[in-house]
Scaffold this motif. Structure first.
Motif, PDB file in Angstrom:
ATOM      1  N   ASN A 172       0.895  -1.112  -0.054  1.00 49.87           N
ATOM      2  CA  ASN A 172      -0.043   0.125   0.070  1.00 49.87           C
ATOM      3  C   ASN A 172       0.687   1.290   0.093  1.00 49.87           C
ATOM      4  OD1 ASN A 172      -2.807  -1.361   0.011  1.00 49.87           O
ATOM      5  ND2 ASN A 172      -2.085  -1.778   2.270  1.00 49.87           N
ATOM      6  N   ILE A 173       1.827   1.173  -0.869  1.00 46.43           N
ATOM      7  CA  ILE A 173       2.522   2.394  -1.134  1.00 46.43           C
ATOM      8  C   ILE A 173       2.686   2.708  -2.365  1.00 46.43           C
ATOM      9  CG2 ILE A 173       3.979   2.333   1.182  1.00 46.43           C
ATOM     10  CD1 ILE A 173       6.395   1.485  -0.826  1.00 46.43           C
ATOM     11  N   PRO A 174       2.899   4.177  -2.997  1.00 48.81           N
ATOM     12  CA  PRO A 174       2.724   4.338  -4.522  1.00 48.81           C
ATOM     13  C   PRO A 174       4.262   4.138  -5.169  1.00 48.81           C
ATOM     14  CG  PRO A 174       2.003   6.265  -3.159  1.00 48.81           C
ATOM     15  CD  PRO A 174       2.516   5.318  -2.148  1.00 48.81           C
ATOM     16  N   ILE A 175       4.255   3.460  -6.206  1.00 42.17           N
ATOM     17  CA  ILE A 175       5.462   3.235  -6.746  1.00 42.17           C
ATOM     18  C   ILE A 175       6.370   4.510  -6.790  1.00 42.17           C
ATOM     19  CG2 ILE A 175       4.412   3.539  -9.045  1.00 42.17           C
ATOM     20  CD1 ILE A 175       7.359   1.153  -8.163  1.00 42.17           C
ATOM     21  N   ALA A 176       5.936   5.578  -6.994  1.00 42.66           N
ATOM     22  CA  ALA A 176       6.545   6.688  -7.203  1.00 42.66           C
ATOM     23  C   ALA A 176       7.725   6.944  -6.018  1.00 42.66           C
ATOM     24  CB  ALA A 176       5.808   7.870  -7.242  1.00 42.66           C
ATOM     25  N   GLU A 177       7.118   6.318  -4.810  1.00 41.69           N
ATOM     26  CA  GLU A 177       7.930   6.577  -3.642  1.00 41.69           C
ATOM     27  C   GLU A 177       9.184   5.832  -3.562  1.00 41.69           C
ATOM     28  OE1 GLU A 177       5.831   6.220   0.049  1.00 41.69           O
ATOM     29  OE2 GLU A 177       4.353   7.843  -0.542  1.00 41.69           O
ATOM     30  N   VAL A 178       9.309   4.707  -4.415  1.00 35.95           N
ATOM     31  CA  VAL A 178      10.198   3.692  -4.349  1.00 35.95           C
ATOM     32  C   VAL A 178      10.874   3.425  -5.715  1.00 35.95           C
ATOM     33  CG1 VAL A 178       9.840   2.600  -2.219  1.00 35.95           C
ATOM     34  CG2 VAL A 178       8.577   1.639  -4.235  1.00 35.95           C
ATOM     35  N   ASP A 179      10.276   4.296  -6.978  1.00 38.32           N
ATOM     36  CA  ASP A 179      10.614   3.981  -8.247  1.00 38.32           C
ATOM     37  C   ASP A 179      12.338   3.981  -8.466  1.00 38.32           C
ATOM     38  OD1 ASP A 179      10.190   3.418 -11.039  1.00 38.32           O
ATOM     39  OD2 ASP A 179      10.627   5.472 -11.351  1.00 38.32           O
ATOM     40  N   GLY A 180      12.732   4.763  -7.526  1.00 36.24           N
ATOM     41  CA  GLY A 180      14.169   4.951  -7.547  1.00 36.24           C
ATOM     42  C   GLY A 180      15.254   3.968  -7.286  1.00 36.24           C
ATOM     43  N   LEU A 181      14.692   2.763  -6.560  1.00 35.29           N
ATOM     44  CA  LEU A 181      15.460   1.826  -5.687  1.00 35.29           C
ATOM     45  C   LEU A 181      16.569   1.194  -7.074  1.00 35.29           C
ATOM     46  CD1 LEU A 181      13.019   0.319  -3.433  1.00 35.29           C
ATOM     47  CD2 LEU A 181      15.043   1.283  -2.670  1.00 35.29           C
ATOM     48  N   ASP A 182      17.491   0.869  -6.382  1.00 41.70           N
ATOM     49  CA  ASP A 182      18.594   0.366  -7.500  1.00 41.70           C
ATOM     50  C   ASP A 182      18.532  -1.153  -7.564  1.00 41.70           C
ATOM     51  OD1 ASP A 182      19.455   0.037  -5.039  1.00 41.70           O
ATOM     52  OD2 ASP A 182      21.715   0.494  -5.417  1.00 41.70           O
ATOM     53  N   ARG A 183      17.036  -1.630  -7.759  1.00 40.44           N
ATOM     54  CA  ARG A 183      16.800  -2.879  -7.699  1.00 40.44           C
ATOM     55  C   ARG A 183      16.067  -3.311  -9.064  1.00 40.44           C
ATOM     56  NH1 ARG A 183      20.228  -2.919  -4.836  1.00 40.44           N
ATOM     57  NH2 ARG A 183      20.456  -3.946  -2.736  1.00 40.44           N
ATOM     58  N   ALA A 184      16.328  -4.514  -9.704  1.00 40.35           N
ATOM     59  CA  ALA A 184      15.649  -4.684 -11.064  1.00 40.35           C
ATOM     60  C   ALA A 184      14.240  -4.985 -10.868  1.00 40.35           C
ATOM     61  CB  ALA A 184      16.114  -5.880 -11.553  1.00 40.35           C
ATOM     62  N   VAL A 185      13.754  -5.262  -9.637  1.00 39.96           N
ATOM     63  CA  VAL A 185      12.143  -5.662  -9.668  1.00 39.96           C
ATOM     64  C   VAL A 185      11.885  -5.048  -7.942  1.00 39.96           C
ATOM     65  CG1 VAL A 185      10.685  -7.234  -9.016  1.00 39.96           C
ATOM     66  CG2 VAL A 185      12.362  -7.778 -10.693  1.00 39.96           C
ATOM     67  N   VAL A 186      10.767  -4.448  -8.126  1.00 40.69           N
ATOM     68  CA  VAL A 186      10.142  -3.758  -6.848  1.00 40.69           C
ATOM     69  C   VAL A 186       8.565  -4.388  -6.806  1.00 40.69           C
ATOM     70  CG1 VAL A 186       9.090  -1.639  -5.955  1.00 40.69           C
ATOM     71  CG2 VAL A 186      11.554  -1.558  -6.981  1.00 40.69           C
ATOM     72  N   ALA A 187       8.513  -4.822  -5.801  1.00 41.47           N
ATOM     73  CA  ALA A 187       7.222  -5.690  -5.483  1.00 41.47           C
ATOM     74  C   ALA A 187       6.257  -4.881  -4.289  1.00 41.47           C
ATOM     75  CB  ALA A 187       7.318  -6.879  -5.348  1.00 41.47           C
ATOM     76  N   ILE A 188       5.140  -4.503  -4.874  1.00 41.99           N
ATOM     77  CA  ILE A 188       4.128  -3.859  -3.979  1.00 41.99           C
ATOM     78  C   ILE A 188       2.671  -4.540  -4.105  1.00 41.99           C
ATOM     79  CG2 ILE A 188       2.967  -1.837  -3.381  1.00 41.99           C
ATOM     80  CD1 ILE A 188       5.289  -0.258  -4.843  1.00 41.99           C
ATOM     81  N   GLY A 189       2.266  -4.902  -2.784  1.00 42.52           N
ATOM     82  CA  GLY A 189       0.994  -5.261  -2.838  1.00 42.52           C
ATOM     83  C   GLY A 189      -0.047  -4.171  -2.544  1.00 42.52           C
ATOM     84  N   THR A 190      -1.124  -3.942  -2.783  1.00 43.54           N
ATOM     85  CA  THR A 190      -2.115  -3.091  -2.736  1.00 43.54           C
ATOM     86  C   THR A 190      -3.664  -3.379  -2.653  1.00 43.54           C
ATOM     87  OG1 THR A 190      -0.656  -1.726  -4.169  1.00 43.54           O
ATOM     88  CG2 THR A 190      -2.771  -0.690  -3.497  1.00 43.54           C
ATOM     89  N   ASP A 191      -4.323  -3.057  -1.637  1.00 40.75           N
ATOM     90  CA  ASP A 191      -5.625  -3.164  -1.490  1.00 40.75           C
ATOM     91  C   ASP A 191      -6.463  -1.989  -1.773  1.00 40.75           C
ATOM     92  OD1 ASP A 191      -4.960  -5.779  -0.177  1.00 40.75           O
ATOM     93  OD2 ASP A 191      -4.537  -4.763   1.504  1.00 40.75           O
ATOM     94  N   TYR A 192      -7.719  -2.422  -2.738  1.00 34.11           N
ATOM     95  CA  TYR A 192      -8.406  -1.110  -3.216  1.00 34.11           C
ATOM     96  C   TYR A 192      -9.502  -1.489  -2.555  1.00 34.11           C
ATOM     97  CZ  TYR A 192      -4.429  -0.410  -6.427  1.00 34.11           C
ATOM     98  OH  TYR A 192      -3.323  -0.155  -6.988  1.00 34.11           O
ATOM     99  N   PRO A 193     -10.458  -0.120  -2.572  1.00 33.35           N
ATOM    100  CA  PRO A 193     -11.901  -0.156  -2.070  1.00 33.35           C
ATOM    101  C   PRO A 193     -12.677  -0.891  -3.112  1.00 33.35           C
ATOM    102  CG  PRO A 193     -11.222   2.098  -2.645  1.00 33.35           C
ATOM    103  CD  PRO A 193      -9.938   1.316  -2.580  1.00 33.35           C
ATOM    104  N   PRO A 194     -13.913  -1.330  -2.604  1.00 33.71           N
ATOM    105  CA  PRO A 194     -14.890  -1.944  -3.644  1.00 33.71           C
ATOM    106  C   PRO A 194     -15.219  -0.862  -4.838  1.00 33.71           C
ATOM    107  CG  PRO A 194     -15.781  -2.147  -1.573  1.00 33.71           C
ATOM    108  CD  PRO A 194     -14.633  -1.186  -1.417  1.00 33.71           C
ATOM    109  N   ASP A 195     -15.150  -1.432  -6.244  1.00 40.25           N
ATOM    110  CA  ASP A 195     -15.638  -0.584  -7.265  1.00 40.25           C
ATOM    111  C   ASP A 195     -14.593   0.414  -7.630  1.00 40.25           C
ATOM    112  OD1 ASP A 195     -17.636  -2.419  -8.002  1.00 40.25           O
ATOM    113  OD2 ASP A 195     -18.887  -1.547  -6.715  1.00 40.25           O
TER     114      ASP A 195
END
Length: 256
Positions: free
Chosen positions: A3-26
């Motif tokens: 539940n964090i935006p990719i913009a906050e970690v996009d600059g990490l010097d790793r090939a893959v950044v994995a993020i789990g996100t829960d969204y409200p209905p509809d």
């Protein structure tokens, strides 16, 4: 990470950044794009991804590959996602347009595990091995025919989007011709040029893909077939099987 935006970690010097996100209905995730390639996995619920080129339906336990810098929006129903954001240089084979893919049990487990790894995982650690295996497994994904091309012509696209809100298998081409003030021959040419499909073929595909949402929600096949205008459930089931190679019941949530 969760539940964090990719913009906050996009600059990490790793090939893959994995993020789990829960969204409200509809929930509707409005138009945006990413610098990295994205593997968007539907851990729960159903997603509809739209770009300028078309729309993709993503049922539970499947994923959509979204190329870098491709503008898209995502409509979600009961969705919890797991996303892999990948440096483009790490996936030179990535498709140039979105693609829905099947996800094996192994890749599913790897994606879920990746969300739990330390973002700056040591380069020769177990977590790094998980990421390396993910990149290997992604190359052998099986594409699924869950895309619906949309035309660039604004008037025809508007009618296509109206149809998608309430599709009907017997919606006559004459109605579309009247709306556009064109002949049926011209309509056929516009559809073929704008989508690569004939009108009837596009209409059938749209109806089948629309039905994936009600199927996932547990709605009976008989009711779905009737609402879409099929003469009987067998006709709908046969059309479903011709497009997706499996019966409608295989796309219920209990399938995985």
């Amino acid at each position: 990470m969760r539940n964090i935006p990719i913009a906050e970690v996009d600059g990490l010097d790793r090939a893959v950044v994995a993020i789990g996100t829960d969204y409200p209905p509809d929930h509707l995730l409005p138009w945006h794009e990413h610098r990295r390639a994205q593997v968007l996995y539907a851990a729960t619920g159903l997603m509809h991804v739209e770009t300028a080129e078309g729309a993709w339906t993503v049922p539970t336990a499947r994923a959509v590959l979204i190329p870098p810098t491709v503008a898209h929006q995502v409509a979600m129903t009961g969705v919890s996602t797991r996303s892999l954001y990948i440096e483009p240089s790490a996936v030179p084979w990535f498709p140039a347009r979105c693609q829905v893919v099947d996800v094996s049990a192994l890749l599913r487990a790897l994606i879920l595990a990746a969300v739990e790894v330390e973002p700056r995982y040591p380069e020769h650690s177990r977590d790094a091995a998980v990421v390396a295996l993910i990149l290997h497994e992604l190359r052998s994904l099986t594409p699924l025919p869950l895309d619906l091309p949309l035309p660039a012509d604004p008037r025809l696209r508007r009618l296509c989007e109206q149809f998608l809100r309430q599709p009907h298998i017997h919606d006559a081409p004459a109605r579309w011709c009247a709306e556009l003030s064109v002949s049926e021959r011209t309509l056929a040419r516009l559809f073929r040029r704008g989508t690569g499909l004939g009108f009837a073929q596009w209409r059938q595909r749209a109806c089948i893909l629309h039905s994936l949402g009600p199927l996932a929600a547990g709605e009976p096949v008989t009711r779905i077939a009737s609402r879409l205008g099929y003469d009987n459930p067998a006709a709908y089931t046969a059309a479903f099987g011709r497009l997706l190679g499996r019966p409608p019941t295989s796309y219920r949530v209990a399938d995985r």
